[in-house]
Design a protein around this motif. Structure first.
Motif, short mmCIF file in Angstrom:
data_model
loop_
_atom_site.label_atom_id
_atom_site.label_comp_id
_atom_site.label_asym_id
_atom_site.label_seq_id
_atom_site.Cartn_x
_atom_site.Cartn_y
_atom_site.Cartn_z
N LEU A 193 0.74 -1.09 -0.04
CA LEU A 193 -0.01 0.10 -0.14
C LEU A 193 0.75 1.13 -0.12
O LEU A 193 0.47 2.35 0.70
CB LEU A 193 -0.97 0.05 0.99
N SER A 194 1.99 1.22 -0.64
CA SER A 194 2.96 2.34 -0.79
C SER A 194 3.70 2.51 -2.15
O SER A 194 4.24 1.31 -2.55
CB SER A 194 4.09 2.42 0.40
N ALA A 195 3.61 3.25 -2.75
CA ALA A 195 4.34 3.25 -4.10
C ALA A 195 5.69 3.15 -3.97
O ALA A 195 6.45 2.23 -5.08
CB ALA A 195 3.93 4.72 -5.03
N ASN A 196 6.20 3.59 -3.13
CA ASN A 196 7.72 3.55 -3.01
C ASN A 196 7.98 1.86 -2.49
O ASN A 196 9.15 1.50 -3.10
CB ASN A 196 8.34 4.22 -1.92
N ALA A 197 7.40 1.26 -1.97
CA ALA A 197 7.51 -0.11 -1.66
C ALA A 197 7.19 -0.98 -2.93
O ALA A 197 8.28 -1.96 -3.17
CB ALA A 197 6.77 -0.58 -0.30
N THR A 198 6.33 -0.56 -3.55
CA THR A 198 6.26 -1.35 -4.87
C THR A 198 7.34 -1.30 -5.78
O THR A 198 7.90 -2.18 -6.36
CB THR A 198 4.94 -0.82 -5.60
N ASP A 199 7.78 0.04 -5.87
CA ASP A 199 8.94 0.25 -6.89
C ASP A 199 10.11 -0.65 -6.35
O ASP A 199 11.03 -1.07 -7.05
CB ASP A 199 9.19 1.61 -6.85
N ILE A 200 10.46 -0.88 -5.16
CA ILE A 200 11.71 -1.37 -4.40
C ILE A 200 11.64 -2.74 -4.88
O ILE A 200 12.42 -3.34 -5.13
CB ILE A 200 11.76 -1.05 -2.96
N ILE A 201 10.38 -3.33 -4.19
CA ILE A 201 10.32 -4.80 -4.55
C ILE A 201 10.45 -5.27 -6.06
O ILE A 201 10.85 -6.09 -6.17
CB ILE A 201 8.58 -5.12 -3.85
N CYS A 202 9.75 -4.29 -6.72
CA CYS A 202 9.96 -4.68 -8.24
C CYS A 202 11.35 -4.70 -8.54
O CYS A 202 11.94 -5.66 -9.43
CB CYS A 202 9.11 -3.94 -9.08
N SER A 203 12.15 -3.74 -8.24
CA SER A 203 13.63 -3.36 -8.62
C SER A 203 14.50 -4.36 -8.25
O SER A 203 15.65 -4.62 -8.56
CB SER A 203 14.01 -2.04 -7.96
N ILE A 204 13.94 -5.09 -6.89
CA ILE A 204 15.03 -6.17 -6.48
C ILE A 204 14.73 -7.72 -6.84
O ILE A 204 15.38 -8.51 -6.42
CB ILE A 204 15.09 -6.28 -5.08
N GLY A 205 13.67 -7.50 -7.91
CA GLY A 205 13.38 -9.02 -8.61
C GLY A 205 12.31 -9.60 -7.82
O GLY A 205 11.97 -10.87 -8.05
N ALA A 206 11.61 -9.06 -7.00
CA ALA A 206 10.69 -9.74 -6.00
C ALA A 206 9.27 -9.36 -6.77
O ALA A 206 8.05 -9.66 -5.73
CB ALA A 206 10.78 -9.35 -4.73
N GLY A 207 9.07 -9.09 -7.66
CA GLY A 207 7.80 -8.50 -8.05
C GLY A 207 6.83 -9.70 -8.06
O GLY A 207 5.24 -9.46 -7.94
N ALA A 208 7.13 -10.84 -8.48
CA ALA A 208 6.18 -11.92 -8.47
C ALA A 208 5.53 -12.16 -7.28
O ALA A 208 4.53 -12.93 -6.98
CB ALA A 208 6.97 -13.20 -8.88
N GLN A 209 6.02 -11.58 -6.22
CA GLN A 209 5.39 -11.86 -4.75
C GLN A 209 4.33 -10.71 -4.18
O GLN A 209 3.74 -10.97 -3.22
CB GLN A 209 6.62 -11.93 -3.64
N LEU A 210 4.14 -10.02 -5.38
CA LEU A 210 3.12 -8.73 -5.07
C LEU A 210 1.66 -9.28 -5.76
O LEU A 210 1.61 -9.62 -6.94
CB LEU A 210 3.67 -7.62 -5.87
N VAL A 211 0.91 -9.39 -4.85
CA VAL A 211 -0.57 -9.63 -5.50
C VAL A 211 -1.49 -8.61 -5.59
O VAL A 211 -2.31 -8.67 -6.12
CB VAL A 211 -1.35 -10.84 -4.45
N ALA A 212 -1.22 -7.32 -5.08
CA ALA A 212 -1.87 -6.08 -5.13
C ALA A 212 -1.01 -4.99 -4.72
O ALA A 212 -0.26 -5.33 -3.96
CB ALA A 212 -3.17 -6.28 -4.45
N VAL A 213 -1.25 -3.82 -5.37
CA VAL A 213 -0.37 -2.93 -5.16
C VAL A 213 -1.06 -1.32 -4.98
O VAL A 213 -2.28 -1.46 -5.46
CB VAL A 213 0.55 -2.54 -6.15
N GLU A 214 -0.52 -0.50 -4.59
CA GLU A 214 -1.17 0.82 -4.30
C GLU A 214 -1.32 1.46 -5.74
O GLU A 214 -0.45 1.30 -6.61
CB GLU A 214 -0.18 1.61 -3.52
#
Length: 318
Positions: free
Chosen positions: A72-93
């Motif tokens: 629920l935070s744009a900065n966390a979404t960007d970080i998680i995607c950038s470190i290769g963990a995007g597949a672990q996100l099921v929903a984003v801000e």
């Protein structure tokens, strides 16, 4: 009625102000601590079980890396995607997706959070940077693991949070590599301005009602690193509202506009009553910059710093 752009800008401003207030209340702007739970061996990166200290004094222990994360935070979404963990996100801000600029992930509204909608994704971790509408307690009461961390209030703390998300997601190596690369670029900027004693006077505009960023804020940290004279220095708030008269009186050499989405342009700024006397206006030193680039503590902080460097020192940054 706000336009979408104006609402996003206001949301960013409120989130940053809340982050600063939380940092002050907890004694500083450093990253939250992450420690292995008892019984685990110490390593350069935290291992599981992983215990995290949250912004409200609570602790969360993760038995393993979460595989269904709601951010629920744009900065966390960007970080998680950038470190290769995007597949672990099921929903984003809704203001950031994964990959960036896509509509791949389902979106949620962090500023009007709905517990039922969040829980419907069956997350094993929900990340929030602001306790809007008491969402933290609501999620905890629903039995949903929630990690409540305030936004970083400096570039250094941002690098720490990138490493922290690496530990949380099981992508510590990728996070360390990202943070190291960003640090090298930040150090490169510092080298370029190393001989500057007193840089130009700068006014950073967050919105058309003259909200700005003081040195003791995330946005203000860019200007501190660049050795610019921030005309919002001395304000009681991290994100103070100045007046037109004060801005004219302080006479900035450079104006940085982070509110173009709200319809503010270099031309409209130059047309403001009395602003024709400002040095930045007379010398056409008005820079327009993407609001999220300079307001989100994440993987683009070096891009933001270099962009502001080119604006303030066009002869030094090519």
């Amino acid at each position: 009625m706000f336009t979408i752009g104006k609402w996003k800008l206001t949301a960013i401003l409120l989130a940053l102000a809340a982050a600063f207030a939380m940092a002050c209340g907890s004694g500083g702007g450093g990253a939250p601590t992450a420690t292995p739970a008892p019984g685990s061996s110490p390593t350069p990166h935290a291992t599981f079980p992983l215990t995290l200290s949250e912004a409200d004094g609570q602790k969360l222990t993760l038995a393993s890396a979460p595989q269904r994360i709601v951010s629920l935070s744009a900065n966390a979404t960007d970080i998680i995607c950038s470190i290769g963990a995007g597949a672990q996100l099921v929903a984003v801000e809704k203001y950031a997706n994964c990959p960036s600029g896509s509509q791949t992930k389902p979106t949620l509204d962090a500023y009007q959070p709905n517990v039922e909608a969040i829980v419907a994704y069956h997350p094993d971790l929900v990340y929030v940077s602001s306790d809007t509408a008491s969402i933290v307690a609501a999620l905890r009461n629903a039995g949903t693991p929630v990690l409540y961390l305030a936004l970083p209030v400096s570039l250094s703390a941002t690098l720490d949070q990138i490493r922290l998300f690496g530990d949380i997601t099981g992508h510590a190596g990728e996070a360390a590599s990202l943070a190291s690369g960003l640090q090298q670029r930040i150090d490169g900027v510092k080298k370029i301005v190393s001989d500057v004693t007193l840089g130009p006077k700068v006014y950073h505009e967050l919105d058309s009602t003259y909200y700005s960023a003081a040195p003791n804020s995330f946005v203000g940290d860019f200007y501190t690193i660049l050795k610019a004279q921030n005309i919002a220095a001395g304000a009681a708030d991290a994100y103070p509202q100045l007046s037109s008269e004060v801005i004219v009186q302080r006479n900035p050499d450079v104006i940085v506009l982070a509110d173009e989405e709200a319809g503010v342009t270099a031309a409209s700024v130059a047309a403001r009553p009395g602003w024709s006397a400002i040095t930045a206006v007379k010398n056409h030193r008005i820079c327009v910059i993407n609001s999220s680039l300079v307001s989100e503590p994440g993987p683009r902080i070096a891009d933001a710093l270099e962009t502001l460097g080119k604006c303030i020192y066009p002869d030094r940054f090519k």
